[in-house]
Design a protein around this motif. Sequence first.
Motif, mmCIF file in Angstrom:
data_model
loop_
_atom_site.group_PDB
_atom_site.id
_atom_site.type_symbol
_atom_site.label_atom_id
_atom_site.label_comp_id
_atom_site.label_asym_id
_atom_site.label_seq_id
_atom_site.Cartn_x
_atom_site.Cartn_y
_atom_site.Cartn_z
ATOM 1 N N ALA A 19 1.000 -1.278 0.028
ATOM 2 C CA ALA A 19 -0.076 0.096 0.064
ATOM 3 C C ALA A 19 0.862 1.152 0.026
ATOM 4 C CB ALA A 19 -0.952 -0.074 1.176
ATOM 5 N N THR A 20 0.581 2.218 -0.867
ATOM 6 C CA THR A 20 1.208 3.510 -0.772
ATOM 7 C C THR A 20 0.282 4.662 -0.428
ATOM 8 O OG1 THR A 20 2.729 2.855 -2.405
ATOM 9 C CG2 THR A 20 2.516 5.076 -2.461
ATOM 10 N N VAL A 21 0.658 5.369 0.549
ATOM 11 C CA VAL A 21 -0.155 6.303 0.945
ATOM 12 C C VAL A 21 0.453 7.746 0.726
ATOM 13 C CG1 VAL A 21 -1.032 7.801 3.026
ATOM 14 C CG2 VAL A 21 -0.998 5.028 2.795
ATOM 15 N N PRO A 38 -3.243 20.304 -2.447
ATOM 16 C CA PRO A 38 -1.868 21.235 -2.297
ATOM 17 C C PRO A 38 -1.238 20.638 -0.973
ATOM 18 C CG PRO A 38 -3.678 22.761 -1.491
ATOM 19 C CD PRO A 38 -4.211 21.202 -2.119
ATOM 20 N N GLY A 39 -1.569 19.686 -0.240
ATOM 21 C CA GLY A 39 -0.891 19.384 0.914
ATOM 22 C C GLY A 39 0.357 18.496 0.475
ATOM 23 N N ALA A 40 1.285 18.421 1.323
ATOM 24 C CA ALA A 40 2.455 17.392 1.145
ATOM 25 C C ALA A 40 2.796 16.878 2.383
ATOM 26 C CB ALA A 40 3.659 18.728 0.752
ATOM 27 N N GLY A 41 4.195 16.153 2.122
ATOM 28 C CA GLY A 41 4.674 15.373 3.321
ATOM 29 C C GLY A 41 4.487 13.966 3.027
ATOM 30 N N THR A 42 5.013 13.354 4.279
ATOM 31 C CA THR A 42 5.027 11.510 4.115
ATOM 32 C C THR A 42 4.009 11.172 5.242
ATOM 33 O OG1 THR A 42 7.222 11.680 3.171
ATOM 34 C CG2 THR A 42 6.476 9.538 4.114
ATOM 35 N N ALA A 43 3.203 10.327 5.201
ATOM 36 C CA ALA A 43 2.308 9.853 5.956
ATOM 37 C C ALA A 43 2.900 8.606 6.845
ATOM 38 C CB ALA A 43 0.932 9.201 5.273
ATOM 39 N N THR A 44 2.584 8.800 8.054
ATOM 40 C CA THR A 44 3.134 7.641 9.029
ATOM 41 C C THR A 44 1.870 7.090 9.657
ATOM 42 O OG1 THR A 44 3.170 9.272 10.948
ATOM 43 C CG2 THR A 44 5.318 9.195 9.637
ATOM 44 N N GLY A 45 2.280 5.829 10.250
ATOM 45 C CA GLY A 45 1.206 5.229 10.760
ATOM 46 C C GLY A 45 0.915 3.934 10.273
ATOM 47 N N THR A 46 -0.283 3.116 10.492
ATOM 48 C CA THR A 46 -0.684 1.828 10.226
ATOM 49 C C THR A 46 -1.597 1.863 9.020
ATOM 50 O OG1 THR A 46 -0.170 1.231 12.488
ATOM 51 C CG2 THR A 46 -1.371 -0.517 10.963
ATOM 52 N N VAL A 47 -1.284 0.704 8.127
ATOM 53 C CA VAL A 47 -2.326 0.308 6.968
ATOM 54 C C VAL A 47 -2.895 -1.000 7.376
ATOM 55 C CG1 VAL A 47 -2.581 -0.267 4.569
ATOM 56 C CG2 VAL A 47 -1.043 1.725 5.367
ATOM 57 N N GLU A 48 -4.197 -1.095 7.354
ATOM 58 C CA GLU A 48 -4.711 -2.468 7.766
ATOM 59 C C GLU A 48 -5.245 -3.051 6.273
ATOM 60 O OE1 GLU A 48 -7.778 -3.997 10.756
ATOM 61 O OE2 GLU A 48 -8.800 -3.037 9.093
ATOM 62 N N PHE A 77 -2.420 13.544 8.784
ATOM 63 C CA PHE A 77 -3.128 13.059 7.586
ATOM 64 C C PHE A 77 -4.447 12.400 8.080
ATOM 65 C CE2 PHE A 77 1.321 13.389 6.186
ATOM 66 C CZ PHE A 77 1.196 14.173 4.970
ATOM 67 N N THR A 78 -5.548 12.318 7.189
ATOM 68 C CA THR A 78 -6.813 11.600 7.691
ATOM 69 C C THR A 78 -6.678 10.305 6.721
ATOM 70 O OG1 THR A 78 -7.651 12.415 5.359
ATOM 71 C CG2 THR A 78 -7.986 14.035 7.245
ATOM 72 N N THR A 79 -7.790 9.429 7.323
ATOM 73 C CA THR A 79 -7.813 8.221 6.689
ATOM 74 C C THR A 79 -8.122 7.936 5.335
ATOM 75 O OG1 THR A 79 -10.185 7.944 7.378
ATOM 76 C CG2 THR A 79 -8.621 7.575 9.211
ATOM 77 N N SER A 80 -7.996 6.901 4.728
ATOM 78 C CA SER A 80 -8.256 6.649 3.348
ATOM 79 C C SER A 80 -8.350 5.374 3.130
ATOM 80 C CB SER A 80 -7.177 7.396 2.507
ATOM 81 O OG SER A 80 -6.008 6.942 2.559
ATOM 82 N N THR A 81 -9.084 4.883 2.237
ATOM 83 C CA THR A 81 -9.102 3.422 1.667
ATOM 84 C C THR A 81 -9.035 3.433 0.287
ATOM 85 O OG1 THR A 81 -10.826 3.065 3.360
ATOM 86 C CG2 THR A 81 -10.941 1.535 1.554
ATOM 87 N N SER A 82 -7.892 2.276 -0.159
ATOM 88 C CA SER A 82 -7.658 2.107 -1.392
ATOM 89 C C SER A 82 -8.836 1.813 -2.295
ATOM 90 C CB SER A 82 -6.611 1.213 -1.822
ATOM 91 O OG SER A 82 -6.954 -0.354 -1.487
ATOM 92 N N SER A 83 -8.818 1.857 -3.633
ATOM 93 C CA SER A 83 -9.804 1.049 -4.526
ATOM 94 C C SER A 83 -9.321 -0.454 -4.487
ATOM 95 C CB SER A 83 -9.467 1.385 -5.857
ATOM 96 O OG SER A 83 -9.691 2.801 -5.982
#
Length: 183
Positions: A14-16, A21-31, A73-79
């Motif tokens: 998974a790539t987050v 216009p936001g930027a940066g690298t997300a941290t945390g966990t992907v389920e 960063f907010t949550t998100s779900t992949s296709s």
Amino acid sequence: VNPSVYGQSVTFTATVTAVAPGAGTATGTVEFRDAGSPIGSGILNGGTATFATSSLSVASHTITAVYSGDANFTTSTSSPLTQTVNQDSTTTTVASNANPSVYGQSVTFTATVTAVAPGAGTPTGTIEFRDAGTPIGSGTLSGGTATFTTSSLSAGSHAITAVYLGDASFTTSTSSPLTQTVS
């Protein structure tokens, strides 16, 4: 790897990324989820997380990656990704405990069925033992082997094969013929 075979290790990545216009690298966990049910997780490193599994059943699986968010960063779900898992191929061998034998002697044939790499696991189901193509008995696999014992082979040469009938996870296969000589 898509499609894969039963027992094969599959790694989901998974790539987050930030949305402009936001930027940066997300941290945390992907389920990682299969049809909505959690199957594993990964920690983001440089914006990517991975999860490897070899326990997907034979079927089409709907895999999604759910990012839980962090302070920035907010949550998100992949296709959804459709991961297809096919039956694994097998190899069957047959051996005799007494070859040559004599007429009336009890002979035990042992069939061994193994998964073909990159698949893995232990096949289950039934083995049909055949003499020159004619069924002479059967056995149920336990731990990948099945046996059949007979004392009714006539004098002469017998071409014994073991035919694995397959199961939900593994395809059928037939051993090379074993020449059983009965004096």
